[in-house]
Design a protein around this motif. Structure first.
Motif, PDB file in Angstrom:
ATOM      1  N   CYS A  45       0.902  -1.079  -0.151  1.00 28.99           N
ATOM      2  CA  CYS A  45      -0.005  -0.001   0.135  1.00 28.99           C
ATOM      3  C   CYS A  45       0.832   1.216  -0.013  1.00 28.99           C
ATOM      4  CB  CYS A  45      -0.811  -0.001   1.367  1.00 28.99           C
ATOM      5  SG  CYS A  45      -2.122   1.334   1.307  1.00 28.99           S
ATOM      6  N   GLN A  46       0.607   2.243  -0.651  1.00 31.72           N
ATOM      7  CA  GLN A  46       1.202   3.443  -0.867  1.00 31.72           C
ATOM      8  C   GLN A  46       0.409   4.403  -0.467  1.00 31.72           C
ATOM      9  OE1 GLN A  46       3.608   4.532  -4.292  1.00 31.72           O
ATOM     10  NE2 GLN A  46       3.997   2.302  -4.795  1.00 31.72           N
ATOM     11  N   ALA A  47      -0.545   4.498   0.340  1.00 33.56           N
ATOM     12  CA  ALA A  47      -1.586   5.630   0.755  1.00 33.56           C
ATOM     13  C   ALA A  47      -2.023   5.387   2.203  1.00 33.56           C
ATOM     14  CB  ALA A  47      -3.029   5.417  -0.050  1.00 33.56           C
ATOM     15  N   LEU A  48      -0.911   5.514   2.972  1.00 34.32           N
ATOM     16  CA  LEU A  48      -1.010   5.218   4.471  1.00 34.32           C
ATOM     17  C   LEU A  48      -0.539   6.765   5.031  1.00 34.32           C
ATOM     18  CD1 LEU A  48       0.457   2.113   4.437  1.00 34.32           C
ATOM     19  CD2 LEU A  48      -1.629   2.365   5.717  1.00 34.32           C
ATOM     20  N   ILE A  49      -1.023   7.070   6.166  1.00 36.79           N
ATOM     21  CA  ILE A  49      -0.612   8.244   6.964  1.00 36.79           C
ATOM     22  C   ILE A  49       0.091   8.095   8.230  1.00 36.79           C
ATOM     23  CG2 ILE A  49      -1.508  10.519   8.161  1.00 36.79           C
ATOM     24  CD1 ILE A  49      -3.636  10.553   5.638  1.00 36.79           C
ATOM     25  N   ALA A  50       1.295   8.690   8.582  1.00 32.11           N
ATOM     26  CA  ALA A  50       1.500   8.840   9.731  1.00 32.11           C
ATOM     27  C   ALA A  50       1.756  10.150  10.492  1.00 32.11           C
ATOM     28  CB  ALA A  50       2.939   8.232   9.836  1.00 32.11           C
ATOM     29  N   ILE A  51       1.202  10.281  11.430  1.00 31.60           N
ATOM     30  CA  ILE A  51       0.962  11.664  12.063  1.00 31.60           C
ATOM     31  C   ILE A  51       1.201  11.735  13.186  1.00 31.60           C
ATOM     32  CG2 ILE A  51      -1.336  11.270  12.589  1.00 31.60           C
ATOM     33  CD1 ILE A  51      -1.842  14.251  11.597  1.00 31.60           C
ATOM     34  N   GLU A  52       1.718  12.674  13.871  1.00 31.99           N
ATOM     35  CA  GLU A  52       2.207  13.056  15.237  1.00 31.99           C
ATOM     36  C   GLU A  52       0.980  12.754  15.977  1.00 31.99           C
ATOM     37  OE1 GLU A  52       4.002  16.300  18.264  1.00 31.99           O
ATOM     38  OE2 GLU A  52       4.261  16.660  16.366  1.00 31.99           O
ATOM     39  N   THR A  53       0.710  11.990  17.032  1.00 31.75           N
ATOM     40  CA  THR A  53      -0.653  11.909  17.717  1.00 31.75           C
ATOM     41  C   THR A  53      -1.166  13.232  18.465  1.00 31.75           C
ATOM     42  OG1 THR A  53       0.148   9.835  18.237  1.00 31.75           O
ATOM     43  CG2 THR A  53      -1.525  10.481  19.782  1.00 31.75           C
ATOM     44  N   ALA A  54      -0.021  14.017  18.901  1.00 27.45           N
ATOM     45  CA  ALA A  54      -0.521  15.410  19.615  1.00 27.45           C
ATOM     46  C   ALA A  54      -1.292  16.246  18.615  1.00 27.45           C
ATOM     47  CB  ALA A  54       0.845  16.095  20.259  1.00 27.45           C
ATOM     48  N   LYS A  55      -0.845  16.140  17.319  1.00 28.55           N
ATOM     49  CA  LYS A  55      -1.732  16.803  16.431  1.00 28.55           C
ATOM     50  C   LYS A  55      -3.179  16.527  16.172  1.00 28.55           C
ATOM     51  CE  LYS A  55       2.075  18.076  13.292  1.00 28.55           C
ATOM     52  NZ  LYS A  55       2.880  18.160  12.365  1.00 28.55           N
ATOM     53  N   LEU A  56      -3.569  15.306  16.611  1.00 32.52           N
ATOM     54  CA  LEU A  56      -4.946  14.708  16.382  1.00 32.52           C
ATOM     55  C   LEU A  56      -5.959  15.445  17.430  1.00 32.52           C
ATOM     56  CD1 LEU A  56      -4.376  11.209  15.509  1.00 32.52           C
ATOM     57  CD2 LEU A  56      -4.877  12.946  14.193  1.00 32.52           C
ATOM     58  N   SER A  57      -5.165  16.078  18.428  1.00 30.99           N
ATOM     59  CA  SER A  57      -6.090  16.546  19.701  1.00 30.99           C
ATOM     60  C   SER A  57      -5.792  18.092  19.674  1.00 30.99           C
ATOM     61  CB  SER A  57      -5.708  15.957  20.926  1.00 30.99           C
ATOM     62  OG  SER A  57      -4.181  16.125  21.279  1.00 30.99           O
TER      63      SER A  57
END
Length: 168
Positions: A145-157
Motif C-alpha cells: 500500500c502507498q496510501a497510508l498516513i503517519a501523524i504525530e498523535t498530539a496533532k490529532l487532539s
C-alpha cells in the motif's frame, strides 16, 4: 518550452533554469537515506508504460513491489518494508528506526511536542486510526500500500484557538 512539474511553460527557453516544487521529498527508511527527486518515480513504481495502454495512452502498470509500504508524514513520503501480518506497533518502530522523526519541525516553530519516540506516531488508513496491537490486515491494508498516513498523535487532539477563522 520548459516543463515544470506537470505544467509545460512556453514563456521560457528550453534551457532556462526552472525551480520545480517537489514537496518535501521522499525518504527510504530501510536505507535511512533520502530518495533523490529524479528517482522517486522509479522507486515508487509510478512510470507510465505501454504495458497496459488505455486508448493508446500509457498507464502506470500494476505494482510489483509488495514488500514496501508508503506513509505520508508532514509532506514527505516514507518508504518502509512492512507486511500485512505485522502489528501497527512493529510498523511504527520500523518507521522510527528508519528516520521518520526527521519530519519534526524545529522546536522554535512547532506548536506540538514533536516526535520523540515511536509511540508518538499514529498510523491511519482509509480514515481509521490504527491501534498498536492490531495487524495491518485487520484494517484491510493491501500488500504494498502507498496510501497510508503517519501523524504525530498530539496533532490529532490540537484544536484551533477560539479566535481562529476556523470557527467562522
Amino acid at each position: 518550452m520548459v516543463q515544470q512539474g506537470s505544467v509545460i511553460r512556453t514563456d521560457q527557453p528550453a534551457d532556462a533554469t526552472v525551480t520545480v516544487s517537489l514537496g518535501k521529498g521522499a525518504w527510504d527508511c530501510d536505507k535511512r537515506a533520502a530518495i533523490p527527486p529524479e528517482k522517486e518515480a522509479e522507486v515508487f513504481e509510478e512510470i507510465a508504460t505501454m504495458d497496459f495502454p488505455f486508448e493508446g495512452i500509457p498507464t502506470v502498470p500494476p505494482r510489483k513491489d509488495m514488500d514496501h509500504m508508503v506513509f505520508f508524514c508532514s509532506g514527505c513520503r516514507y518508504r518502509v518494508t512492512a507486511y500485512r501480518d505485522w502489528t501497527v506497533a512493529r510498523v511504527k518502530q520500523a518507521l522510527w528506526d528508519g528516520g521518520i522523526q526527521r519530519s519534526n519541525k524545529p522546536e522554535s516553530v512547532r506548536n506540538t511536542p514533536g516526535l520523540h519516540r515511536w509511540q508518538d506516531l499514529t498510523l491511519s488508513y482509509a480514515g481509521q486510526h490504527m491501534e498498536d496491537d492490531k495487524r495491518l490486515m485487520e484494517y484491510h491494508v493491501p500488500p504494498g500500500c502507498q496510501a497510508l498516513i503517519a501523524i504525530e498523535t498530539a496533532k490529532l487532539s490540537t484544536k484551533p484557538d477560539r479566535e481562529s477563522a476556523y470557527w467562522n
